[in-house]
Motif scaffolding. Structure first.
Motif, PDB file in Angstrom:
ATOM      1  N   ASN A  74       9.592  15.234  -1.481  1.00 37.23           N
ATOM      2  CA  ASN A  74       9.154  15.838  -2.737  1.00 37.23           C
ATOM      3  C   ASN A  74       7.789  15.289  -3.158  1.00 37.23           C
ATOM      4  O   ASN A  74       7.223  14.406  -2.519  1.00 37.23           O
ATOM      5  CB  ASN A  74      10.208  15.640  -3.832  1.00 37.23           C
ATOM      6  N   ARG A  75       7.264  15.817  -4.238  1.00 38.72           N
ATOM      7  CA  ARG A  75       5.910  15.475  -4.681  1.00 38.72           C
ATOM      8  C   ARG A  75       5.758  14.007  -5.050  1.00 38.72           C
ATOM      9  O   ARG A  75       4.744  13.397  -4.781  1.00 38.72           O
ATOM     10  CB  ARG A  75       5.505  16.349  -5.860  1.00 38.72           C
ATOM     11  N   LYS A  76       6.768  13.440  -5.681  1.00 39.64           N
ATOM     12  CA  LYS A  76       6.673  12.037  -6.098  1.00 39.64           C
ATOM     13  C   LYS A  76       6.600  11.107  -4.887  1.00 39.64           C
ATOM     14  O   LYS A  76       5.788  10.175  -4.848  1.00 39.64           O
ATOM     15  CB  LYS A  76       7.863  11.660  -6.975  1.00 39.64           C
ATOM     16  N   LYS A  77       7.427  11.368  -3.901  1.00 42.08           N
ATOM     17  CA  LYS A  77       7.398  10.546  -2.697  1.00 42.08           C
ATOM     18  C   LYS A  77       6.081  10.714  -1.954  1.00 42.08           C
ATOM     19  O   LYS A  77       5.524   9.749  -1.425  1.00 42.08           O
ATOM     20  CB  LYS A  77       8.566  10.897  -1.781  1.00 42.08           C
ATOM     21  N   LEU A  78       5.579  11.937  -1.906  1.00 45.78           N
ATOM     22  CA  LEU A  78       4.298  12.192  -1.260  1.00 45.78           C
ATOM     23  C   LEU A  78       3.168  11.459  -1.976  1.00 45.78           C
ATOM     24  O   LEU A  78       2.283  10.892  -1.337  1.00 45.78           O
ATOM     25  CB  LEU A  78       4.021  13.697  -1.213  1.00 45.78           C
ATOM     26  N   ALA A  79       3.218  11.435  -3.307  1.00 49.06           N
ATOM     27  CA  ALA A  79       2.205  10.716  -4.083  1.00 49.06           C
ATOM     28  C   ALA A  79       2.269   9.219  -3.822  1.00 49.06           C
ATOM     29  O   ALA A  79       1.238   8.552  -3.699  1.00 49.06           O
ATOM     30  CB  ALA A  79       2.372  11.012  -5.570  1.00 49.06           C
ATOM     31  N   VAL A  80       3.475   8.676  -3.713  1.00 49.65           N
ATOM     32  CA  VAL A  80       3.633   7.246  -3.433  1.00 49.65           C
ATOM     33  C   VAL A  80       3.110   6.915  -2.037  1.00 49.65           C
ATOM     34  O   VAL A  80       2.379   5.931  -1.846  1.00 49.65           O
ATOM     35  CB  VAL A  80       5.113   6.823  -3.582  1.00 49.65           C
ATOM     36  N   ILE A  81       3.443   7.734  -1.062  1.00 47.66           N
ATOM     37  CA  ILE A  81       2.966   7.504   0.309  1.00 47.66           C
ATOM     38  C   ILE A  81       1.452   7.578   0.360  1.00 47.66           C
ATOM     39  O   ILE A  81       0.783   6.752   0.989  1.00 47.66           O
ATOM     40  CB  ILE A  81       3.613   8.519   1.282  1.00 47.66           C
ATOM     41  N   THR A  82       0.864   8.557  -0.317  1.00 54.62           N
ATOM     42  CA  THR A  82      -0.591   8.690  -0.361  1.00 54.62           C
ATOM     43  C   THR A  82      -1.233   7.477  -1.012  1.00 54.62           C
ATOM     44  O   THR A  82      -2.244   6.956  -0.525  1.00 54.62           O
ATOM     45  CB  THR A  82      -0.983   9.970  -1.129  1.00 54.62           C
ATOM     46  N   ALA A  83      -0.650   6.995  -2.096  1.00 52.36           N
ATOM     47  CA  ALA A  83      -1.200   5.813  -2.776  1.00 52.36           C
ATOM     48  C   ALA A  83      -1.116   4.581  -1.891  1.00 52.36           C
ATOM     49  O   ALA A  83      -2.064   3.780  -1.839  1.00 52.36           O
ATOM     50  CB  ALA A  83      -0.462   5.585  -4.089  1.00 52.36           C
ATOM     51  N   VAL A  84      -0.014   4.417  -1.190  1.00 50.91           N
ATOM     52  CA  VAL A  84       0.141   3.263  -0.300  1.00 50.91           C
ATOM     53  C   VAL A  84      -0.890   3.303   0.818  1.00 50.91           C
ATOM     54  O   VAL A  84      -1.509   2.288   1.148  1.00 50.91           O
ATOM     55  CB  VAL A  84       1.575   3.205   0.268  1.00 50.91           C
TER      56      VAL A  84
END
Length: 84
Positions: free
Chosen positions: A57-67
């Protein structure tokens, strides 16, 4: 016999300096070529969908991108995300 040692050490010094200079040139020219290619031929950025079929989902994708951005200091690019 000391003249032979002196000649051997001169040859050793010249050889080591030559190798060091050649390796230095390889590193410098390699960095120049990388910078020129990245400047004039940038890689197109890929756009990821907000929700993929694999369940990210979008939240997990945002976290992965930030990492990835923090870890690589903004130089890393994600090309594929697979759920294991």
């Amino acid at each position: 016999m000391s003249e032979e040692y002196a000649l051997a050490f001169k040859l050793l010094g010249v050889g080591m300096i030559t190798v060091f200079l050649i390796l230095l040139l390889v590193v410098v020219f390699g960095n120049v070529i990388i910078r020129l290619v990245n400047k004039y031929f940038p890689e197109a950025e890929k756009v990821f969908p907000t929700d993929t079929d694999k369940g990210i989902n979008r939240k997990k994708l945002a976290v992965i991108t930030a990492v990835v951005n923090i870890t690589t200091r903004g130089k890393g690019k994600m090309t594929n995300i697979e759920k294991l």
